[in-house]
Design a protein around this motif. Structure first.
Motif, PDB file in Angstrom:
ATOM      1  N   LEU A  74       0.810  -1.218   0.000  1.00 59.68           N
ATOM      2  CA  LEU A  74       0.000   0.000   0.000  1.00 59.68           C
ATOM      3  C   LEU A  74       0.842   1.267   0.000  1.00 59.68           C
ATOM      4  N   ALA A  75       2.170   1.113  -0.044  1.00 58.69           N
ATOM      5  CA  ALA A  75       3.042   2.275   0.107  1.00 58.69           C
ATOM      6  C   ALA A  75       2.838   3.296  -1.013  1.00 58.69           C
ATOM      7  N   ARG A  76       2.702   2.828  -2.253  1.00 56.12           N
ATOM      8  CA  ARG A  76       2.504   3.760  -3.366  1.00 56.12           C
ATOM      9  C   ARG A  76       1.182   4.512  -3.200  1.00 56.12           C
ATOM     10  N   SER A  77       0.147   3.793  -2.842  1.00 54.92           N
ATOM     11  CA  SER A  77      -1.152   4.413  -2.614  1.00 54.92           C
ATOM     12  C   SER A  77      -1.062   5.468  -1.520  1.00 54.92           C
ATOM     13  N   GLU A  78      -0.380   5.148  -0.433  1.00 52.99           N
ATOM     14  CA  GLU A  78      -0.245   6.098   0.674  1.00 52.99           C
ATOM     15  C   GLU A  78       0.487   7.362   0.225  1.00 52.99           C
ATOM     16  N   ALA A  79       1.510   7.192  -0.593  1.00 52.12           N
ATOM     17  CA  ALA A  79       2.268   8.349  -1.073  1.00 52.12           C
ATOM     18  C   ALA A  79       1.407   9.245  -1.965  1.00 52.12           C
ATOM     19  N   LEU A  80       0.594   8.628  -2.825  1.00 50.60           N
ATOM     20  CA  LEU A  80      -0.274   9.407  -3.707  1.00 50.60           C
ATOM     21  C   LEU A  80      -1.368  10.119  -2.915  1.00 50.60           C
ATOM     22  N   ILE A  81      -1.929   9.437  -1.934  1.00 48.53           N
ATOM     23  CA  ILE A  81      -2.947  10.073  -1.089  1.00 48.53           C
ATOM     24  C   ILE A  81      -2.335  11.233  -0.313  1.00 48.53           C
ATOM     25  N   ALA A  82      -1.110  11.036   0.182  1.00 47.90           N
ATOM     26  CA  ALA A  82      -0.441  12.103   0.929  1.00 47.90           C
ATOM     27  C   ALA A  82      -0.231  13.340   0.060  1.00 47.90           C
ATOM     28  N   GLU A  83       0.045  13.147  -1.230  1.00 47.25           N
ATOM     29  CA  GLU A  83       0.180  14.290  -2.137  1.00 47.25           C
ATOM     30  C   GLU A  83      -1.114  15.085  -2.210  1.00 47.25           C
ATOM     31  N   VAL A  84      -2.233  14.374  -2.289  1.00 46.85           N
ATOM     32  CA  VAL A  84      -3.532  15.057  -2.337  1.00 46.85           C
ATOM     33  C   VAL A  84      -3.820  15.745  -1.014  1.00 46.85           C
ATOM     34  N   GLU A  85      -3.560  15.058   0.082  1.00 42.96           N
ATOM     35  CA  GLU A  85      -3.830  15.640   1.400  1.00 42.96           C
ATOM     36  C   GLU A  85      -3.015  16.910   1.630  1.00 42.96           C
ATOM     37  N   ALA A  86      -1.796  16.944   1.114  1.00 41.91           N
ATOM     38  CA  ALA A  86      -0.922  18.097   1.332  1.00 41.91           C
ATOM     39  C   ALA A  86      -1.229  19.262   0.400  1.00 41.91           C
ATOM     40  N   ALA A  87      -2.035  19.023  -0.648  1.00 41.78           N
ATOM     41  CA  ALA A  87      -2.297  20.054  -1.655  1.00 41.78           C
ATOM     42  C   ALA A  87      -3.427  20.973  -1.209  1.00 41.78           C
ATOM     43  N   ASP A  88      -3.220  22.261  -1.381  1.00 41.36           N
ATOM     44  CA  ASP A  88      -4.283  23.235  -1.142  1.00 41.36           C
ATOM     45  C   ASP A  88      -5.192  23.352  -2.358  1.00 41.36           C
ATOM     46  N   VAL A  89      -4.638  23.059  -3.533  1.00 37.94           N
ATOM     47  CA  VAL A  89      -5.381  23.113  -4.790  1.00 37.94           C
ATOM     48  C   VAL A  89      -4.995  21.890  -5.616  1.00 37.94           C
ATOM     49  N   LEU A  90      -5.987  21.276  -6.235  1.00 35.80           N
ATOM     50  CA  LEU A  90      -5.753  20.135  -7.118  1.00 35.80           C
ATOM     51  C   LEU A  90      -6.144  20.516  -8.545  1.00 35.80           C
ATOM     52  N   VAL A  91      -5.239  20.277  -9.489  1.00 37.67           N
ATOM     53  CA  VAL A  91      -5.511  20.481 -10.912  1.00 37.67           C
ATOM     54  C   VAL A  91      -5.295  19.148 -11.623  1.00 37.67           C
ATOM     55  N   ILE A  92      -6.296  18.711 -12.380  1.00 39.52           N
ATOM     56  CA  ILE A  92      -6.187  17.488 -13.173  1.00 39.52           C
ATOM     57  C   ILE A  92      -6.341  17.872 -14.635  1.00 39.52           C
ATOM     58  N   SER A  93      -5.379  17.500 -15.459  1.00 40.50           N
ATOM     59  CA  SER A  93      -5.511  17.729 -16.896  1.00 40.50           C
ATOM     60  C   SER A  93      -5.451  16.374 -17.588  1.00 40.50           C
ATOM     61  N   THR A  94      -6.455  16.128 -18.436  1.00 38.83           N
ATOM     62  CA  THR A  94      -6.578  14.798 -19.025  1.00 38.83           C
ATOM     63  C   THR A  94      -7.256  14.846 -20.392  1.00 38.83           C
ATOM     64  N   PRO A  95      -6.853  13.977 -21.281  1.00 40.70           N
ATOM     65  CA  PRO A  95      -7.641  13.792 -22.498  1.00 40.70           C
ATOM     66  C   PRO A  95      -8.843  12.902 -22.203  1.00 40.70           C
ATOM     67  N   MET A  96      -9.780  12.878 -23.126  1.00 42.75           N
ATOM     68  CA  MET A  96     -10.877  11.911 -23.076  1.00 42.75           C
ATOM     69  C   MET A  96     -10.512  10.760 -23.999  1.00 42.75           C
ATOM     70  N   HIS A  97     -10.423   9.568 -23.456  1.00 42.72           N
ATOM     71  CA  HIS A  97     -10.123   8.384 -24.258  1.00 42.72           C
ATOM     72  C   HIS A  97     -11.334   7.460 -24.265  1.00 42.72           C
ATOM     73  N   ASN A  98     -11.859   7.221 -25.448  1.00 40.92           N
ATOM     74  CA  ASN A  98     -12.999   6.301 -25.568  1.00 40.92           C
ATOM     75  C   ASN A  98     -14.145   6.699 -24.636  1.00 40.92           C
ATOM     76  N   TYR A  99     -14.429   8.001 -24.626  1.00 43.39           N
ATOM     77  CA  TYR A  99     -15.572   8.595 -23.912  1.00 43.39           C
ATOM     78  C   TYR A  99     -15.362   8.749 -22.414  1.00 43.39           C
ATOM     79  N   THR A 100     -14.199   8.356 -21.876  1.00 43.86           N
ATOM     80  CA  THR A 100     -14.029   8.416 -20.423  1.00 43.86           C
ATOM     81  C   THR A 100     -12.572   8.688 -20.075  1.00 43.86           C
ATOM     82  N   VAL A 101     -12.186   8.412 -18.811  1.00 42.92           N
ATOM     83  CA  VAL A 101     -10.823   8.711 -18.377  1.00 42.92           C
ATOM     84  C   VAL A 101      -9.836   7.735 -19.000  1.00 42.92           C
ATOM     85  N   PRO A 102      -8.619   8.203 -19.340  1.00 43.96           N
ATOM     86  CA  PRO A 102      -7.603   7.282 -19.843  1.00 43.96           C
ATOM     87  C   PRO A 102      -7.140   6.331 -18.740  1.00 43.96           C
TER      88      PRO A 102
END
Length: 211
Positions: A74-102
């Motif tokens: 679970l270490a990778r998951s914990e690190a990614l969650i910690a990044e979100v928890e530490a962020a004051d603002v979240l920006v996600i930039s993504t293409p649409m692949h096959n009508y949904t998230v890549p």
């Protein structure tokens, strides 16, 4: 020091429309007030593995039942969650692949959206465990969204709203860049709309926490 987390999922690198607008928004937010750090999570340049059997087994156990092997799974998951928890603002930039998230963004979501860690199940439904904060998503689409046959169905934006709200991030603004494969005039129109959108978002993103 305040933090902005920019999660980008396009495989097109610097040619990506969504990534470019995401970087412009990040730059505008950090320029509006001093004291920002931008954390970049490039899911195409450094792709995440999709959660596998070890992750599933570890995540099914209560925290006090996990040993070193489960914590490692679970270490990778914990690190990614910690990044979100530490962020004051979240920006996600993504293409649409096959009508949904890549797939790259879906892997990030599957690491971050975890029962017992970022949400819990209650008799009245799932309850997010993360504090809400300004969140922005830029979605790039080669065609036009809307009812077929002239347009294409958008499964991405309602899914992204729902899944982020599940973990507590309900303050999400989404910009859709449509018809990006339909010639320079369409691209120019989308980019102009993006500049107006980014300007409108800066005040909310740069506001002091709790302000």
């Amino acid at each position: 020091m305040r933090r902005l987390l920019h999660v980008s999922a396009s495989p097109r690198g610097a040619a990506s429309f969504s990534r470019t607008v995401g970087e412009e928004l990040a730059g505008a937010v950090t320029a509006a007030t001093p004291g920002w750090t931008v954390i970049r999570r490039d899911l195409s340049h450094t792709p995440l593995p999709h959660p596998g059997p070890d992750f599933a087994r570890a995540n099914a156990l209560a925290p006090d039942m996990r040993g070193p092997a489960e914590e490692e799974a679970l270490a990778r998951s914990e690190a990614l969650i910690a990044e979100v928890e530490a962020a004051d603002v979240l920006v996600i930039s993504t293409p649409m692949h096959n009508y949904t998230v890549p797939s790259a963004l879906k892997a990030w979501i599957d690491h971050v959206v975890r029962p017992g860690r970022t949400f819990r199940s209650t008799p009245t439904g799932k309850q997010g465990l993360l504090a809400d904060r300004p969140a922005f998503a830029i979605v790039s689409c080669g065609g036009r969204l809307g009812a077929p046959p002239a347009g294409q169905v958008d499964f991405l934006t309602p899914y992204l709203r729902y899944v982020l709200a599940t973990i507590g991030l309900s303050s999400l603004d989404i910009l859709c860049l449509e018809e990006m494969n339909r010639g320079p005039e369409k691209v120019a129109a989308a980019r102009a709309a993006a500049r107006l959108w980014s300007t409108a978002c800066v005040a909310r993103a740069a506001a002091p926490p709790g302000g």
